[in-house]
Design an enzyme around this catalytic site. Structure first.
Site, mmCIF file in Angstrom:
data_model
loop_
_atom_site.group_PDB
_atom_site.id
_atom_site.type_symbol
_atom_site.label_atom_id
_atom_site.label_comp_id
_atom_site.label_asym_id
_atom_site.label_seq_id
_atom_site.Cartn_x
_atom_site.Cartn_y
_atom_site.Cartn_z
ATOM 1 N N SER A 1 0.834 -1.194 0.152
ATOM 2 C CA SER A 1 -0.055 0.008 -0.037
ATOM 3 C C SER A 1 0.809 1.254 -0.073
ATOM 4 O O SER A 1 0.240 2.381 -0.003
ATOM 5 C CB SER A 1 -0.894 -0.075 1.168
ATOM 6 O OG SER A 1 -1.927 -0.763 0.902
ATOM 7 N N LYS B 1 0.035 3.748 -2.703
ATOM 8 C CA LYS B 1 -0.789 4.854 -2.595
ATOM 9 C C LYS B 1 -0.261 6.425 -2.454
ATOM 10 O O LYS B 1 -1.033 7.282 -2.667
ATOM 11 C CB LYS B 1 -1.737 4.564 -1.466
ATOM 12 C CG LYS B 1 -2.657 3.480 -1.737
ATOM 13 C CD LYS B 1 -3.335 2.804 -0.516
ATOM 14 C CE LYS B 1 -4.210 1.714 -0.886
ATOM 15 N NZ LYS B 1 -4.671 0.679 0.003
ATOM 16 N N SER C 1 -6.131 3.508 4.205
ATOM 17 C CA SER C 1 -5.439 2.632 3.121
ATOM 18 C C SER C 1 -6.673 2.051 2.373
ATOM 19 O O SER C 1 -6.519 0.960 2.133
ATOM 20 C CB SER C 1 -4.593 1.673 3.660
ATOM 21 O OG SER C 1 -3.687 1.153 2.843
ATOM 22 N N LYS D 1 3.425 6.462 4.909
ATOM 23 C CA LYS D 1 2.591 5.542 4.503
ATOM 24 C C LYS D 1 2.802 4.132 4.761
ATOM 25 O O LYS D 1 3.943 3.668 4.619
ATOM 26 C CB LYS D 1 2.306 5.811 2.814
ATOM 27 C CG LYS D 1 0.859 4.711 2.444
ATOM 28 C CD LYS D 1 -0.384 4.919 2.924
ATOM 29 C CE LYS D 1 -1.275 4.084 2.736
ATOM 30 N NZ LYS D 1 -1.311 2.680 3.601
#
Length: 465
Positions: free
Chosen positions: A72, A75, A130, A243
């Protein structure tokens, strides 16, 4: 002709300055006397990097160019493209195709088909919760489909300097053809932190997504980066945000942006184990902040402390030229290491206001660069009144300065001469020869031009008779 002679003089000024700055500094720090860098930490992550984004200095690396699955942290790129291609109050609509593609294990915020949400709310859902369906919704809003959006992601990655990365989707769900490197993710993060809205989002611990056309109650979105929660055992006051990511194939991944004082750092850790990814990141950040600091180049490197108040003045032009090192340039230096311990590389690249740059290195570590600026300005009346004296002395002074540069450098570095290896320097001789060649070329060109004019006059006289 006036411009031609002025150009010749300008060229001579440039090569003379180079002789001043570098003619007496053809030295290398002896390997026997080179001080050791601070000991780097040991981390669990399979691949990692720590960079200072302003100078580009790589402070720590562990297989930074190895292709890895990102999960993720993908992102970050999705958020970057949303910020660059949308307005925060644009409306994003969640499609049936998008929501039908979700599985029970996917991170999501329980969106419904036809649900409308602002880009701003989507960014918080994307980076805090997320939400995979939000990543796809943004992709469809911007490019029409996830496939088309992936092409934009790859194009933007290359623009950011991420050349070993390939994105196949906007959310990071596993795909064998979806991979990054630690270095590339640092470059993507470097591009993203230029936007204040991105920094606001990643520094938020909790965000309320308001009720909308499909959602009767507000939804609380919580940050997953534990290093910004004051109640977390992993809390770090230096951390701005970042992140997290996880898939079975990628392991635990984490990208982090932190700042202490005036030093900023980006950390990337790939394929770590569980919560260990936060310990890995903490070790890297502390290593960077505790052992490196900024130093201004012009204030610390005496090679460039030349008096430019008496500029070279051309008798053929009404401009004067200044050659200076960028006074705002700073580099990141390991604590305990001085400028005299550093190696330098000079590259010549004529751009607006600059004709060269100095790259500072310590061993294999590139610490930063500083531009050598070249500017021209109009003479003032006082300068013009001294023009005759300056013109008579210009060549003598320039050559004299060139030959004295090594002495000046040696005097300013007497404490470090024992740790240097020096060699005979041919550069002053080369500069003198180059100047003579330029003058000779000018004389030849003038004579050739005169012969051409004489032939034209002879032909005109013959034609009249």
């Amino acid at each position: 002709m006036k411009k031609f002679l002025s150009y010749i003089l300008s060229v001579f000024m440039l090569v003379t300055f180079v002789g001043q700055a570098f003619g007496g500094w053809q030295t290398d720090v002896s390997a026997a006397t080179k001080k050791s860098l601070p000991k780097a930490p040991s981390i669990i992550g399979e691949s990692a990097i720590l960079i200072e984004p302003t100078t580009g200095t790589i402070i720590y690396e562990k297989d930074p160019h190895k292709k890895m699955y990102p999960a993720s942290i993908t992102k970050i790129m999705t958020a970057l493209l949303a910020i660059e291609n949308c307005k925060m109050n644009d409306t994003v609509v969640y499609s049936k195709k998008n929501l039908d593609s979700l599985t029970a294990e996917d991170s999501n915020i329980q969106c419904q088909v036809g649900e409308k949400m602002s880009v701003k709310d989507c960014l918080y859902a994307l980076m805090l919760s997320s939400a995979n369906e939000t990543a796809t919704a943004l992709a469809e809003h911007i490019a029409g489909s996830s496939e088309a959006f992936a092409k934009l992601m790859n194009e933007r990655a290359k623009q950011a300097g991420a050349t070993d990365t390939h994105f196949a989707n906007p959310n990071g769900l596993h795909d064998d053809n979806h991979y990054v490197t630690a270095y590339d993710m640092a470059m993507i993060m470097k591009a993203a932190i230029q936007y204040s809205v991105f920094l606001d989002v990643i520094h938020t611990t909790e965000y309320t997504i308001p009720a909308n056309n499909k959602r009767t109650k507000p939804f609380q979105s919580y940050q997953r980066h534990k290093m910004i929660f004051t109640t977390s055992p992993y809390y770090d006051a230096d951390v701005i945000g970042g992140k997290t990511g996880y898939t079975d194939q990628a392991g635990k991944t984490l990208v982090t942006y932190a700042k202490r004082g005036n030093v900023s750092l980006i950390s990337v850790v790939l394929k770590s184990n569980g919560e260990q990814v936060f310990d890995d990141t903490k070790k890297l950040l502390d290593y960077g902040f505790d052992n490196f600091n900024y130093e201004n180049v012009s204030e610390n490197d005496s090679r460039f402390n030349f008096d430019t108040s008496n500029d070279f003045i051309s008798p053929f032009s009404d401009t004067i030229s200044n050659i200076t090192v960028d006074k705002n340039a700073s580099i990141l230096i390991p604590k305990g290491i001085s400028f005299s311990d550093l190696d330098t590389d000079v590259s010549f690249n004529l751009t607006d206001g600059s004709f060269a740059s100095i790259t500072y290195k310590y061993g294999d570590m590139v610490l930063g660069t500083a531009n050598i600026n070249y500017t021209q300005s109009k003479d003032n009346d006082e300068t013009k009144s001294e023009e005759t004296t300056s013109t008579n002395n210009i060549v003598t002074n320039a050559v004299s300065t060139t030959t004295k540069a090594p002495e000046k450098a040696n005097n300013s570095k007497t404490t470090t001469n024992n740790s240097k290896k020096t060699s005979f320097n041919f550069l002053p001789i080369i500069l003198i020869v180059l100047f003579i060649a330029i003058v000779a070329a000018a004389i030849i060109a003038i004579k050739a031009h005169q012969r051409k004019l004489n032939k034209i006059r002879d032909m005109k006289r013959r034609y009249r008779h």
